[in-house]
Design a protein around this motif. Sequence first.
Motif, PDB file in Angstrom:
ATOM      1  N   HIS A   1      19.917  23.412  48.250  1.00 55.16           N
ATOM      2  CA  HIS A   1      20.715  24.023  49.318  1.00 55.16           C
ATOM      3  C   HIS A   1      21.106  25.462  48.957  1.00 55.16           C
ATOM      4  N   ARG A   2      21.467  25.693  47.685  1.00 57.34           N
ATOM      5  CA  ARG A   2      21.808  27.062  47.251  1.00 57.34           C
ATOM      6  C   ARG A   2      20.603  27.973  47.403  1.00 57.34           C
ATOM      7  N   ILE A   3      19.436  27.490  46.995  1.00 49.24           N
ATOM      8  CA  ILE A   3      18.210  28.285  47.122  1.00 49.24           C
ATOM      9  C   ILE A   3      17.926  28.568  48.593  1.00 49.24           C
ATOM     10  N   ASP A   4      18.105  27.558  49.435  1.00 46.68           N
ATOM     11  CA  ASP A   4      17.869  27.713  50.865  1.00 46.68           C
ATOM     12  C   ASP A   4      18.798  28.773  51.458  1.00 46.68           C
ATOM     13  N   ARG A   5      20.066  28.765  51.050  1.00 54.71           N
ATOM     14  CA  ARG A   5      21.016  29.772  51.551  1.00 54.71           C
ATOM     15  C   ARG A   5      20.611  31.178  51.095  1.00 54.71           C
ATOM     16  N   LYS A   6      20.137  31.298  49.853  1.00 56.96           N
ATOM     17  CA  LYS A   6      19.688  32.608  49.360  1.00 56.96           C
ATOM     18  C   LYS A   6      18.463  33.086  50.123  1.00 56.96           C
ATOM     19  N   VAL A   7      17.526  32.194  50.379  1.00 59.25           N
ATOM     20  CA  VAL A   7      16.322  32.552  51.141  1.00 59.25           C
ATOM     21  C   VAL A   7      16.703  32.970  52.556  1.00 59.25           C
ATOM     22  N   ASP A   8      17.636  32.246  53.176  1.00 61.26           N
ATOM     23  CA  ASP A   8      18.092  32.617  54.517  1.00 61.26           C
ATOM     24  C   ASP A   8      18.728  34.000  54.523  1.00 61.26           C
ATOM     25  N   ALA A   9      19.538  34.288  53.505  1.00 62.83           N
ATOM     26  CA  ALA A   9      20.178  35.604  53.420  1.00 62.83           C
ATOM     27  C   ALA A   9      19.128  36.706  53.235  1.00 62.83           C
ATOM     28  N   MET A  10      18.124  36.449  52.394  1.00 58.66           N
ATOM     29  CA  MET A  10      17.063  37.445  52.193  1.00 58.66           C
ATOM     30  C   MET A  10      16.271  37.658  53.479  1.00 58.66           C
ATOM     31  N   ARG A  11      15.975  36.589  54.197  1.00 61.07           N
ATOM     32  CA  ARG A  11      15.249  36.699  55.458  1.00 61.07           C
ATOM     33  C   ARG A  11      16.062  37.506  56.461  1.00 61.07           C
ATOM     34  N   GLU A  12      17.350  37.237  56.514  1.00 61.97           N
ATOM     35  CA  GLU A  12      18.235  37.954  57.440  1.00 61.97           C
ATOM     36  C   GLU A  12      18.259  39.450  57.115  1.00 61.97           C
ATOM     37  N   ARG A  13      18.340  39.792  55.824  1.00 60.13           N
ATOM     38  CA  ARG A  13      18.316  41.204  55.426  1.00 60.13           C
ATOM     39  C   ARG A  13      17.001  41.863  55.832  1.00 60.13           C
ATOM     40  N   ARG A  14      15.891  41.142  55.631  1.00 56.87           N
ATOM     41  CA  ARG A  14      14.575  41.696  55.974  1.00 56.87           C
ATOM     42  C   ARG A  14      14.454  41.906  57.473  1.00 56.87           C
ATOM     43  N   LEU A  15      14.923  40.940  58.266  1.00 55.81           N
ATOM     44  CA  LEU A  15      14.817  41.058  59.715  1.00 55.81           C
ATOM     45  C   LEU A  15      15.725  42.155  60.268  1.00 55.81           C
ATOM     46  N   ASN A  16      16.853  42.386  59.622  1.00 57.28           N
ATOM     47  CA  ASN A  16      17.790  43.409  60.083  1.00 57.28           C
ATOM     48  C   ASN A  16      17.499  44.789  59.497  1.00 57.28           C
ATOM     49  N   ASP A  17      16.523  44.887  58.609  1.00 59.23           N
ATOM     50  CA  ASP A  17      16.168  46.165  57.995  1.00 59.23           C
ATOM     51  C   ASP A  17      15.409  47.004  59.026  1.00 59.23           C
ATOM     52  N   PRO A  18      15.927  48.196  59.368  1.00 60.97           N
ATOM     53  CA  PRO A  18      15.258  49.002  60.387  1.00 60.97           C
ATOM     54  C   PRO A  18      13.982  49.689  59.879  1.00 60.97           C
ATOM     55  N   ASP A  19      13.765  49.707  58.568  1.00 58.00           N
ATOM     56  CA  ASP A  19      12.585  50.372  58.017  1.00 58.00           C
ATOM     57  C   ASP A  19      11.346  49.509  58.195  1.00 58.00           C
ATOM     58  N   THR A  20      10.314  50.104  58.788  1.00 60.64           N
ATOM     59  CA  THR A  20       9.025  49.424  58.868  1.00 60.64           C
ATOM     60  C   THR A  20       8.284  49.681  57.559  1.00 60.64           C
ATOM     61  N   LEU A  21       7.143  49.052  57.400  1.00 63.62           N
ATOM     62  CA  LEU A  21       6.327  49.286  56.213  1.00 63.62           C
ATOM     63  C   LEU A  21       5.915  50.755  56.151  1.00 63.62           C
ATOM     64  N   GLY A  22       5.571  51.325  57.294  1.00 65.06           N
ATOM     65  CA  GLY A  22       5.202  52.747  57.346  1.00 65.06           C
ATOM     66  C   GLY A  22       6.354  53.646  56.927  1.00 65.06           C
ATOM     67  N   ASP A  23       7.564  53.294  57.356  1.00 64.19           N
ATOM     68  CA  ASP A  23       8.750  54.069  56.971  1.00 64.19           C
ATOM     69  C   ASP A  23       8.938  54.036  55.462  1.00 64.19           C
ATOM     70  N   LYS A  24       8.790  52.858  54.880  1.00 65.36           N
ATOM     71  CA  LYS A  24       8.972  52.715  53.437  1.00 65.36           C
ATOM     72  C   LYS A  24       7.889  53.471  52.673  1.00 65.36           C
ATOM     73  N   LEU A  25       6.650  53.403  53.159  1.00 66.86           N
ATOM     74  CA  LEU A  25       5.571  54.156  52.512  1.00 66.86           C
ATOM     75  C   LEU A  25       5.823  55.657  52.592  1.00 66.86           C
ATOM     76  N   LEU A  26       6.282  56.120  53.742  1.00 65.32           N
ATOM     77  CA  LEU A  26       6.542  57.547  53.920  1.00 65.32           C
ATOM     78  C   LEU A  26       7.646  58.027  52.985  1.00 65.32           C
ATOM     79  N   THR A  27       8.741  57.276  52.895  1.00 65.42           N
ATOM     80  CA  THR A  27       9.843  57.711  52.024  1.00 65.42           C
ATOM     81  C   THR A  27       9.482  57.601  50.553  1.00 65.42           C
ATOM     82  N   TRP A  28       8.488  56.790  50.224  1.00 61.78           N
ATOM     83  CA  TRP A  28       8.033  56.688  48.837  1.00 61.78           C
ATOM     84  C   TRP A  28       6.970  57.743  48.534  1.00 61.78           C
ATOM     85  N   ALA A  29       6.007  57.901  49.428  1.00 57.65           N
ATOM     86  CA  ALA A  29       4.840  58.733  49.135  1.00 57.65           C
ATOM     87  C   ALA A  29       5.113  60.226  49.308  1.00 57.65           C
ATOM     88  N   LEU A  30       5.841  60.614  50.326  1.00 59.69           N
ATOM     89  CA  LEU A  30       6.025  62.040  50.600  1.00 59.69           C
ATOM     90  C   LEU A  30       6.673  62.787  49.435  1.00 59.69           C
TER      91      LEU A  30
END
Length: 131
Positions: free
Chosen positions: A23-52
């Motif tokens: 259950h603890r692992i499940d709650r952590k996975v849910d929290a990580m999923r929620e952070r990922r879904l609420n993250d406004p950065d797309t993969l392209g955004d992350k690549l741009l801020t890393w590569a440029l």
Amino acid sequence: MNAAKHRSSNTPSEADSAVEALHRIDRKVDAMRERRLNDPDTLGDKLLTWALPSIAGLVAGKLLDGVWQRGVRRSNLRRGLDADAPQGLLMSIAFAAVSAALGAAVSQLADRGSRNMVGRMQRRRRRHRRG
């Protein structure tokens, strides 16, 4: 028999502990999923801020190296040395210092610029979704 039954009801069994750990692992996975879904950065955004900033720092370093080498060649020829004569210790230290300072400044400016660019793209995407 009664004592054994009484002991097992007071202490959590291994199965209960395992279920709670899952259950603890499940709650952590849910929290990580929620952070990922609420993250406004797309993969392209992350690549741009890393590569440029990385690419800008690399290009600035190569440009500085070319300019520095050209200046060293001219200086060597004026002093009557071979164009590719080795630099002295102080010149090598000066180049390292200038190169590090320029690389840090360019990377920092490119990082800010890429973050601003990503912010503008995200605002545009939000407006586009609404309208």
